[in-house]
Design an enzyme around this catalytic site. Sequence first.
Site, PDB file in Angstrom:
ATOM      1  N   ARG A 138     -88.513  44.987  40.359  1.00  7.53           N
ATOM      2  CA  ARG A 138     -87.629  44.453  39.308  1.00  7.53           C
ATOM      3  C   ARG A 138     -86.589  43.540  39.947  1.00  7.53           C
ATOM      4  O   ARG A 138     -85.891  43.935  40.869  1.00  7.53           O
ATOM      5  CB  ARG A 138     -86.948  45.616  38.582  1.00  7.53           C
ATOM      6  N   LYS A 180     -95.095  54.092  40.478  1.00  8.25           N
ATOM      7  CA  LYS A 180     -95.136  54.879  39.243  1.00  8.25           C
ATOM      8  C   LYS A 180     -95.358  56.357  39.598  1.00  8.25           C
ATOM      9  O   LYS A 180     -96.186  56.670  40.456  1.00  8.25           O
ATOM     10  CB  LYS A 180     -96.292  54.367  38.379  1.00  8.25           C
ATOM     11  N   GLU A 185     -96.645  44.584  39.602  1.00  9.04           N
ATOM     12  CA  GLU A 185     -95.975  43.966  38.452  1.00  9.04           C
ATOM     13  C   GLU A 185     -94.539  43.630  38.830  1.00  9.04           C
ATOM     14  O   GLU A 185     -93.769  44.521  39.206  1.00  9.04           O
ATOM     15  CB  GLU A 185     -95.986  44.910  37.248  1.00  9.04           C
ATOM     16  N   THR A 200     -83.092  49.736  29.878  1.00 10.73           N
ATOM     17  CA  THR A 200     -82.876  51.069  30.458  1.00 10.73           C
ATOM     18  C   THR A 200     -82.609  52.081  29.351  1.00 10.73           C
ATOM     19  O   THR A 200     -83.183  53.178  29.303  1.00 10.73           O
ATOM     20  CB  THR A 200     -81.650  51.047  31.414  1.00 10.73           C
ATOM     21  N   ILE A 201     -81.732  51.678  28.448  1.00 15.94           N
ATOM     22  CA  ILE A 201     -81.368  52.537  27.323  1.00 15.94           C
ATOM     23  C   ILE A 201     -82.577  52.770  26.421  1.00 15.94           C
ATOM     24  O   ILE A 201     -82.920  53.907  26.080  1.00 15.94           O
ATOM     25  CB  ILE A 201     -80.263  51.859  26.469  1.00 15.94           C
ATOM     26  N   GLU A 202     -83.244  51.684  26.065  1.00 14.90           N
ATOM     27  CA  GLU A 202     -84.366  51.786  25.137  1.00 14.90           C
ATOM     28  C   GLU A 202     -85.469  52.665  25.708  1.00 14.90           C
ATOM     29  O   GLU A 202     -86.105  53.442  25.004  1.00 14.90           O
ATOM     30  CB  GLU A 202     -84.900  50.380  24.812  1.00 14.90           C
TER      31      GLU A 202
END
Lengths: 208, 208, 208, 208
Positions: free
Chosen positions: C78, C48, C140, C153-155
Amino acid sequence: MKIQLWREMLDPYDLAVKELITKFEHLKYEHKARGLYCPIEDVTGRVKSVSSILDKLKKKNLELEQMEQELDDLAGIRIICQFVEDIEKVVSIIRSRTDMTVRQEKDYITNEKTSGYRSYHIIVDYQVQTLNGPKTLKVEIQIRTMGMNFWSTIEHSLQYKYKQNIPEHIREKLSNAADAIEVLDREMSEVRNEIMDAQNARQIQSNI
Amino acid sequence: MKIQLWREMLDPYDLAVKELITKFEHLKYEHKARGLYCPIEDVTGRVKSVSSILDKLKKKNLELEQMEQELDDLAGIRIICQFVEDIEKVVSIIRSRTDMTVRQEKDYITNEKTSGYRSYHIIVDYQVQTLNGPKTLKVEIQIRTMGMNFWSTIEHSLQYKYKQNIPEHIREKLSNAADAIEVLDREMSEVRNEIMDAQNARQIQSNI
Amino acid sequence: MKIQLWREMLDPYDLAVKELITKFEHLKYEHKARGLYCPIEDVTGRVKSVSSILDKLKKKNLELEQMEQELDDLAGIRIICQFVEDIEKVVSIIRSRTDMTVRQEKDYITNEKTSGYRSYHIIVDYQVQTLNGPKTLKVEIQIRTMGMNFWSTIEHSLQYKYKQNIPEHIREKLSNAADAIEVLDREMSEVRNEIMDAQNARQIQSNI
Amino acid sequence: MKIQLWREMLDPYDLAVKELITKFEHLKYEHKARGLYCPIEDVTGRVKSVSSILDKLKKKNLELEQMEQELDDLAGIRIICQFVEDIEKVVSIIRSRTDMTVRQEKDYITNEKTSGYRSYHIIVDYQVQTLNGPKTLKVEIQIRTMGMNFWSTIEHSLQYKYKQNIPEHIREKLSNAADAIEVLDREMSEVRNEIMDAQNARQIQSNI
């Protein structure tokens, strides 16, 4: 100069370094795949750090605007060879490539620097594609044996610490080390043909 | 053909793929570093496998010697875009580069294949340096959205399983999927400007 | 907090991300090498950014010292899957590993967030070796299909732009897109068995 | 043994090598980021090739089934140091890690091999996760100076060519080279403290 502007200025040099490492690494692979002795043992590269650039400009009494014009080593490639004889092989490969143009050659092996520094330098013109179109820039390629590389790594650190004033007892150690390395490189050259045969035989074997 | 000869033939294609991935990755980095929206989301590449080459030669009724002449995709680059609109941006970047020459363009987006396949293909001439000197070879660059890529990955696997005879109920599912993807790409295009603004703002922020 | 201290704090998270990418990439390779269908299509990871950490601390009203304790996603992995069914396979692989311990699982696929966000999250404890000895930290792992990934990704970009206030007409487009993706994932699941057979056949073929 | 079976047997060793390179590279980075002198100059690794394994089994009169039990160097890591004194630092770092267990140490520096070979070897137990669950395997870590590495690269090639019968005149050259390297390593050790100070100063500078 703002960090953002340094970045935009240095980005094309970064790309040049990445492309050239990819290309020289492939050359190693190509030799190996055909069972040929490769004159290149290792390839590394770097873009000069902002603090080193500022130091060099100051030392040479230059303005920021003269940087790309006057500094030859913003992008640097280092090629390490096993034997002194491999150096000229690498030089002739570079001269014959059509994706770069030799601007200048500096033979610090025949003409050792007073410090004891030995290496072969080639400055080439190399073109990359940027967001603003093609850009031709200078890249310094240093070619040296493992021994020469070891010595210059050490000497560079000491130069950095003492600026121009390395104490006499250390200068002497450095000089002894340089002599030991020359002996070593010479001994190695004398068994070079034997070793090349041996390495070729191994590579062919491991390709089968 | 012996494995050693295949290797020597395909090595320059391997180098072309590595160089082009390095170059397109840098383009992404360059956009990001300047806080600009990048039309390229992801870049991958591959050299065609020997078994795929043999299959294609057989299907097209060609001899081994015709391979480099007749097959356009021995070296392949795939560029994935977020939005349909990004595809033409990437196409115009490729057209304007001076390190490759466009030989041919195939617009399977305007002219969807009967299978439902959609993508933009560009065949370029690209020069690499080999042990035997410079060599110019063909590279196929495929440009598509994430949705188009998803669909064609699936379809390619099914083609492989059923050859030309995909069963009707599966063909129908594929067709439904293609429709869903078109809806998706269209909806996304309609918010594209909003998203581009948002992503630029984030990148500028994270560069500070 | 000084940049040097941030670096020392985040370095172990960086190492965790690198190790886990190496491990999950190898898992892909291992499936492929044995001609088995791999439930993992792609693996990425990131630490992060400092600005995102500061934003999140502010939003949650936390102090700097609570960061490692309270934030679960300083290190994030991911994993992208081709099919919804692959997600549970990946989850069970993670549960059975002895080099990480599951702390918590959040199933945002069964329990979709109100925004439409869908993904499976697993928080694990993972140990790395640092200059100061071993350190156990939280990572995570987000597991999702290509479609879910596209949508989020868009959101995420829009969230960033509008904070909590995404305009109604955009919210609607996002919702349509989420629906299109669910249709797509469902259609794909229905041909999944066919596709898995096809992909296995291809891999075995290309391994010969 | 079929190529497929070799692959399945050697895959976990390949993973171990990748993980360990990632870990030792990070250690270098961690020292640099904190402005500390790093005793590790370079890290490489390899899985033993099938042909080398077969040679060694034959030489040791072993069966294929004894391979994992009897060969310590199926997975090998090589750590190169600038100075002889760095070797013991690296050894003590390895001894203190909790992600590997030392099985055996061989000090070929204090006890030079008759051939002139010098290096410090540590055999560790290291656990990886495979498709069939966790597996603990042996890894050989070789620690040596740049000079020792140079010599052993050459000697290895000659061993390979001449098997046990290196001609006398070549054996003599090798012996001279070994002496030159010992002189070199000794001279360097005597300026080591100066150099470490110098390198620390540079790193701190470039971190600012």
